[in-house]
Scaffold this motif. Structure first.
Motif, PDB file in Angstrom:
ATOM      1  N   CYS A  61     -91.203 107.224   9.823  1.00 54.75           N
ATOM      2  CA  CYS A  61     -91.930 107.094   8.548  1.00 54.75           C
ATOM      3  C   CYS A  61     -91.483 108.202   7.599  1.00 54.75           C
ATOM      4  O   CYS A  61     -91.390 109.366   7.997  1.00 54.75           O
ATOM      5  CB  CYS A  61     -93.435 107.193   8.812  1.00 54.75           C
ATOM      6  N   CYS A  64     -94.948 110.707   7.110  1.00 53.46           N
ATOM      7  CA  CYS A  64     -95.549 111.503   8.196  1.00 53.46           C
ATOM      8  C   CYS A  64     -94.597 111.726   9.364  1.00 53.46           C
ATOM      9  O   CYS A  64     -94.901 112.487  10.265  1.00 53.46           O
ATOM     10  CB  CYS A  64     -96.834 110.836   8.687  1.00 53.46           C
ATOM     11  N   CYS A  73     -95.117 104.072   7.449  1.00 54.45           N
ATOM     12  CA  CYS A  73     -95.805 103.524   8.631  1.00 54.45           C
ATOM     13  C   CYS A  73     -97.136 102.876   8.258  1.00 54.45           C
ATOM     14  O   CYS A  73     -97.636 103.030   7.145  1.00 54.45           O
ATOM     15  CB  CYS A  73     -96.008 104.620   9.672  1.00 54.45           C
ATOM     16  N   CYS A  76     -99.929 105.452   7.143  1.00 48.83           N
ATOM     17  CA  CYS A  76     -99.726 106.026   5.804  1.00 48.83           C
ATOM     18  C   CYS A  76     -99.976 104.996   4.701  1.00 48.83           C
ATOM     19  O   CYS A  76    -100.334 105.359   3.578  1.00 48.83           O
ATOM     20  CB  CYS A  76     -98.314 106.590   5.672  1.00 48.83           C
TER      21      CYS A  76
END
Ligand SMILES: [Zn+2]
Length: 203
Positions: A61, A64, A73, A76
């Protein structure tokens, strides 16, 4: 004396590949290879396809650094998660353990390791700079440092605290309840739930 083996070459080759996996010794590899040999062919095809698909599609991602199958992701990009609360973890397995506990509704930051001077791992070797870039007091309400309770995990937590202190973002350290020196990924969900609920402010 020649190396006598009871198995044909294709089985031995699969056994060699399986012993490269963590925790798989020669005996387990032999058992797995024979098991696969006796399962329907469709199972072997599915297993191969799943491995290749995972290798081709799983990425990191861009926010993060968790494992993801898209640029950002699921956590998120989930509007129901508290995007202003960041939980800092060492690796994706620790993140998965916290998710399984159901104790947390914020987002994550996966460091990809911990500081370990003895192993030559410094801040530039993990995603520390990216964490500091994300930690904007205008958008972040809390940072929970959930690195493991090992010596390296504790010193990494201290490093983060020292560097973010001037930003005046409320910070907390995951509470005890998880075993000292242990890995989060092996802690049961209830213990993790308690640890998240009883987290305390960073000293
Ligand atoms: Zn993410």
């Amino acid at each position: 004396m020649p190396d006598v083996t009871p198995y044909p070459d294709p089985i031995l080759r699969l056994m060699d590949s399986l012993t490269c996996l963590p925790g798989i010794g020669r005996k387990t590899a032999e058992r797995l290879a024979l098991h696969i040999l006796h399962t329907p062919e469709v199972y072997a095809q599915t297993l191969c396809r799943d491995i290749i698909r995972m290798k081709k599609t799983v990425c990191i991602c861009d926010t993060c650094f968790a494992l993801s199958d898209s640029v950002t992701c699921r956590i998120c990009s989930d509007p129901s998660r508290n995007q202003d609360t960041i939980c800092v973890v060492e690796n994706p397995a620790d993140m998965a353990a916290i998710e399984k506990s159901g104790a947390y509704r914020g987002v994550y930051h996966v460091l990809g390791g911990v500081l370990s001077p003895i192993d030559g791992i410094g801040p530039e070797d993990i995603r520390m700079k990216e964490l500091f870039c994300r930690s904007d007091p205008r958008t972040v309400r809390e940072i929970i440092v959930a690195t493991n309770t090992s010596v390296e995990g504790e010193s990494t937590a201290s490093y983060i605290m020292d560097h973010l202190r001037s930003r005046h973002i409320p910070m907390s350290r995951i509470a005890t309840g998880v075993p000292m020196g242990g890995d989060l990924q092996f802690v049961d969900p209830l213990t993790l739930l308690t640890a998240m609920e009883r987290r305390h402010a960073f000293q």
